[in-house]
Design a protein around this motif. Structure first.
Motif, PDB file in Angstrom:
ATOM      1  N   ARG A 145      -2.526  71.528 -12.259  1.00  0.00           N
ATOM      2  CA  ARG A 145      -4.589  70.933 -11.882  1.00  0.00           C
ATOM      3  C   ARG A 145      -5.480  72.574 -11.799  1.00  0.00           C
ATOM      4  NH1 ARG A 145      -4.719  70.230  -5.348  1.00  0.00           N
ATOM      5  NH2 ARG A 145      -3.655  72.039  -4.798  1.00  0.00           N
ATOM      6  N   SER A 146      -7.390  72.066 -11.948  1.00  0.00           N
ATOM      7  CA  SER A 146      -7.566  73.166 -11.514  1.00  0.00           C
ATOM      8  C   SER A 146      -8.076  73.589  -9.812  1.00  0.00           C
ATOM      9  CB  SER A 146      -9.180  72.662 -12.118  1.00  0.00           C
ATOM     10  OG  SER A 146      -9.804  71.366 -10.881  1.00  0.00           O
TER      11      SER A 146
ATOM     12  N   LEU B  53      -9.374  68.092 -12.729  1.00  0.00           N
ATOM     13  CA  LEU B  53      -8.393  68.265 -14.270  1.00  0.00           C
ATOM     14  C   LEU B  53      -8.727  69.748 -14.535  1.00  0.00           C
ATOM     15  CD1 LEU B  53     -10.343  65.345 -16.144  1.00  0.00           C
ATOM     16  CD2 LEU B  53      -8.262  65.220 -14.896  1.00  0.00           C
TER      17      LEU B  53
ATOM     18  N   ARG C 249      -6.176  59.572 -13.495  1.00  0.00           N
ATOM     19  CA  ARG C 249      -6.730  61.242 -12.377  1.00  0.00           C
ATOM     20  C   ARG C 249      -5.190  61.524 -12.822  1.00  0.00           C
ATOM     21  NH1 ARG C 249     -10.944  64.500 -11.545  1.00  0.00           N
ATOM     22  NH2 ARG C 249     -12.358  62.354 -10.585  1.00  0.00           N
ATOM     23  N   PHE C 250      -4.445  61.081 -12.197  1.00  0.00           N
ATOM     24  CA  PHE C 250      -3.222  62.241 -11.970  1.00  0.00           C
ATOM     25  C   PHE C 250      -2.092  61.709 -13.505  1.00  0.00           C
ATOM     26  CE2 PHE C 250      -3.012  61.818  -7.185  1.00  0.00           C
ATOM     27  CZ  PHE C 250      -1.697  62.992  -7.056  1.00  0.00           C
TER      28      PHE C 250
ATOM     29  N   GLY D 277      -6.784  77.670 -13.270  1.00  0.00           N
ATOM     30  CA  GLY D 277      -5.879  76.412 -13.112  1.00  0.00           C
ATOM     31  C   GLY D 277      -4.520  76.798 -12.027  1.00  0.00           C
TER      32      GLY D 277
ATOM     33  N   LEU E 164      -3.021  64.401 -16.160  1.00  0.00           N
ATOM     34  CA  LEU E 164      -2.529  65.757 -16.176  1.00  0.00           C
ATOM     35  C   LEU E 164      -1.007  65.625 -16.510  1.00  0.00           C
ATOM     36  CD1 LEU E 164      -4.769  66.377 -12.318  1.00  0.00           C
ATOM     37  CD2 LEU E 164      -5.262  67.524 -14.630  1.00  0.00           C
TER      38      LEU E 164
ATOM     39  N   ASN F 238     -13.903  67.153 -17.913  1.00  0.00           N
ATOM     40  CA  ASN F 238     -13.283  67.426 -18.238  1.00  0.00           C
ATOM     41  C   ASN F 238     -13.646  69.020 -19.060  1.00  0.00           C
ATOM     42  OD1 ASN F 238      -9.946  68.875 -19.353  1.00  0.00           O
ATOM     43  ND2 ASN F 238     -11.080  68.457 -21.569  1.00  0.00           N
TER      44      ASN F 238
ATOM     45  N   SER G 135       0.696  67.667 -18.999  1.00  0.00           N
ATOM     46  CA  SER G 135       1.855  68.503 -19.314  1.00  0.00           C
ATOM     47  C   SER G 135       2.510  68.204 -20.533  1.00  0.00           C
ATOM     48  CB  SER G 135       2.060  67.810 -17.841  1.00  0.00           C
ATOM     49  OG  SER G 135       2.988  67.112 -17.860  1.00  0.00           O
TER      50      SER G 135
ATOM     51  N   VAL H   5      -7.371  66.754  -7.039  1.00  0.00           N
ATOM     52  CA  VAL H   5      -6.847  66.306  -8.760  1.00  0.00           C
ATOM     53  C   VAL H   5      -7.741  66.896  -9.473  1.00  0.00           C
ATOM     54  CG1 VAL H   5      -4.914  64.483  -9.836  1.00  0.00           C
ATOM     55  CG2 VAL H   5      -5.305  64.359  -6.823  1.00  0.00           C
TER      56      VAL H   5
END
Length: 369
Positions: free
Chosen positions: A105-106, A271, A141-142, A114, A145, A331, A149, A269
């Motif tokens: 995450r950022s 991006l 949002r979750f 990150g 990510l 983003n 990943s 959270v």
């Protein structure tokens, strides 16, 4: 979590397979074997030190030799590493093996950095409490990510025992499924054990448990582990939020096979380079965009826009399009912090759209006149 709750026996090298060791990792480690180093997996990191499970058992090692300038390359729970053998004191992590996946995450700062939360993850378990109103935007949002990943997401709606009836639970599951195409959504009650067996059967390999404070992650982790390993705190009645029960990221062996990384509750959270992940979450919008008349359609006011057509006929909910636009903008802003060419391109697009808007207004005034 205390050191006593970590595995204390001395596993043989073959026992590292429980933690995910396989032929691929064996090949990656080959260049370090001749140096007398040991392979191991990081099960916890704490202030420059980490616990590493090796063929000797769990050892404590310093990460000083692998402190990089790039914050994405710091030692993280889930990493496979090359660590000093027993006769060396102090012991150091000498190198990281290349990661297969990483959940990032950022950072909360304004810098374009990150923060890696877990490494080499196969499943991202997103815990969402049914004791509070569903926030579908946060779930999306979750999910963005998680897809970015490289892990397979699973959404787990916790505290299902607090929902008044099965029909309501089914309705909530359906709502989340619309926000999570291609993702399994499960309603569980860790307190009563409902749905835990189904979830456990899904989680082979390495899974990371994510969610806000108060989502019931620690209770869920205990249910999956079959023991009270993680401490649990009560949730505040006033807002349904909890305190940070878990303060470090811990890798634990599941009795059903595989391992679980439990994480502290996430308040933010943000991006981080997640354009592909956003596209996966909103796959129906991406598919519609392929039918637009113009390949660079912004889905704003262009003629022949398939996305806007779906919005007009009710097949695309407005909330989904709003969320899609919001996450893409976020983003892009983050990416533009470090990419001057992208910043210039964004300014060009903004100016072009502004000119188009002014031209449309002038045409409208002319027709009205």
């Amino acid at each position: 979590m205390s050191s006593s709750s970590l595995p204390s026996s001395s596993p043989s090298k073959s026992a590292l397979a429980v933690y995910g060791w396989d032929g691929g990792w064996e090949a990656e480690f080959a260049r370090f074997a001749g140096q007398g180093l040991l392979p191991g997996r990081v099960v916890r990191v704490d202030r420059g030190l980490c616990d590493v499970v090796t063929a000797e058992g769990v050892v404590r090692a310093d990460t000083e030799f692998v402190v990089p300038r790039d914050p994405m390359k710091v030692v993280c729970t889930g990493d496979w590493v090359a660590v000093d053998p027993e006769e060396r004191d102090p012991r150091y992590v000498r190198s990281l093996l290349p990661r297969r996946t990483s959940f990032v995450r950022s950072t909360s700062s304004k810098r374009s950095e990150g923060q890696i939360l877990a490494a080499n993850v196969d499943h991202a378990v997103i815990a969402v409490s049914l004791a509070a109103d569903l926030d579908l935007g946060r779930i999306e949002r979750f999910l963005a990510l998680a897809w970015e990943s490289g892990a397979q997401p699973v959404v787990v709606l916790t505290k299902a025992d607090l929902v008044p009836d099965a029909a309501t639970t089914a309705h909530l599951v359906s709502d989340v499924e619309t926000a999570a195409p291609g993702v399994q959504v499960l309603a569980v009650s860790a307190e009563q054990g409902h749905g835990i067996d189904v979830l456990g059967a899904l989680l082979d390999g390495t899974s990371v448990l994510l969610g806000q404070s108060g989502a019931g992650k620690s209770t869920l982790a205990n249910a999956l582990l079959g023991a009270d390993v993680m401490h649990v705190h009560a949730v505040r009645d006033v807002d349904g939020k909890g305190r940070h029960t878990t303060t470090t990221r811990n890798l634990l062996v599941l009795p059903t096979g595989g391992v679980l990384i439990d994480t502290p509750g996430l308040r933010g959270v943000g991006l981080f380079d997640a354009e592909a992940g956003v596209g996966q979450v909103f796959s129906e919008i991406e598919a519609l965009a392929q039918e637009c008349r113009f390949h660079d359609c912004a889905h704003d006011a262009e003629p022949g826009c398939a996305v806007l057509a779906a919005l007009d006929d009710g097949t695309l909910p407005p909330r989904r399009l709003d969320s899609y636009r919001k996450l893409l903008r976020e983003n892009q802003r983050l990416a533009a912090r470090t990419d001057a060419r992208l910043r210039d391109e964004m300014r060009r697009v903004w100016k072009m759209r502004g000119a188009q808007g002014r031209a449309a207004m002038e045409a409208k005034r002319g027709r009205l006149g």
